[in-house]
Design an enzyme around this catalytic site. Sequence first.
Site, mmCIF file in Angstrom:
data_model
loop_
_atom_site.group_PDB
_atom_site.id
_atom_site.type_symbol
_atom_site.label_atom_id
_atom_site.label_comp_id
_atom_site.label_asym_id
_atom_site.label_seq_id
_atom_site.Cartn_x
_atom_site.Cartn_y
_atom_site.Cartn_z
ATOM 1 N N LYS A 54 35.082 -14.342 50.445
ATOM 2 C CA LYS A 54 34.466 -15.578 50.948
ATOM 3 C C LYS A 54 32.978 -15.343 51.250
ATOM 4 O O LYS A 54 32.132 -16.181 50.925
ATOM 5 C CB LYS A 54 35.199 -16.047 52.219
ATOM 6 N N GLN A 98 39.974 -15.765 60.049
ATOM 7 C CA GLN A 98 40.934 -15.331 59.032
ATOM 8 C C GLN A 98 42.306 -15.095 59.668
ATOM 9 O O GLN A 98 42.437 -14.359 60.637
ATOM 10 C CB GLN A 98 40.420 -14.032 58.363
ATOM 11 N N ASP A 121 38.339 -24.954 57.566
ATOM 12 C CA ASP A 121 39.658 -24.638 56.998
ATOM 13 C C ASP A 121 40.564 -25.870 57.030
ATOM 14 O O ASP A 121 41.624 -25.896 56.404
ATOM 15 C CB ASP A 121 40.301 -23.511 57.833
#
Length: 290
Positions: A54, A98, A121
């Site tokens: 990412k 994460q 997200d």
Amino acid sequence: MSAEIIDGKKLAESIKNEIKTAITEREEKSLPLPGLATILVGNDPASRTYVASKIKTTADLGIRSFSYDLDENCPQEELENLILRLNEDPDVQGILVQLPLPGHLSEDEVLHTISPKKDVDGIHPFNAGLLSRKYSEPLFYPCTPSGVIRMIQSVCPDISGMNAAVIGRSSIVGMPTAMMLSRCNATPTICHSYTKHLDEICRESDIIVAAAGSPGLVQGDWVKPGAIVIDVGINHIPDKNGPRGYKLVGDVDFESAVKRAGAISPVPGGVGPMTIAMLMANTLKAIDYR
Ligand code: NDP
């Protein structure tokens, strides 16, 4: 006849090119550039790889990156204080924690701490709630389900009236994917580990989205001829002859399913790259909520 392969890597490249063009235009007009903060807690090798990928993509696209690498034993309060600081930071438009987090941390509380306006997200309960409401729009759609929908629409733009089997009901993949399919006027059946006759449900489905984390679960003879099959699963299985000692496979038995499906996504090179592309798209969008 063999299915059309839905090339997630290629589709992701075209989305990323559009994002890069938009960011270059912002740069030329001296407009603020988007910034993404990534928070990694602990040493899980898969999480490390995902975060590195990412961060690399942000650099490729001209998105500013702020990365935080916290100790495996990081207390809940330290993590939440970092998020609260990032919520107030005008240079940061998106915050990505994460998952999964080490067992002593409450994922739920951590997700609640992220500002919904920076929830790139798309999994904050506020955004998840808006997603579930018929006439509401979430600030962000979750990344993996967005990638799944884009992949399906790349081979069939209008899925109105189609039956869809979604295997998995997690908050980040299965459940929101089912809701997004419903928003596209398909009729999803949400399947999970207690679902009976999963094979029959799949055989009646025009679309199968497999997100169970169970290698080779969906067999070729579960696939209705001509169906669209999206394989979200990422499973590491031993591979004595491979350079890494393991290989990545999905939840679909690709070899048999490819012979019956109309279109199918591979693993790797399917949903994975699309998830990252949609994260970047959400980070660019987050500029609107500054
Ligand atoms: P979870 O473990 O949170 O959820 C798995 C879901 O699948 C659960 O709802 C579970 O049911 C259901 N399930 C498990 N086994 C079966 C089975 N045999 N039959 C029917 N249902 C089953 O996983 P995630 O949703 O986070 O991820 C799913 C997969 O997708 C994983 O392989 C993960 O690595 C991958 N993934 C890939 C991404 C990408 O970008 N490509 C992004 C995120 C995830 P129950 O609720 O009853 O336990």
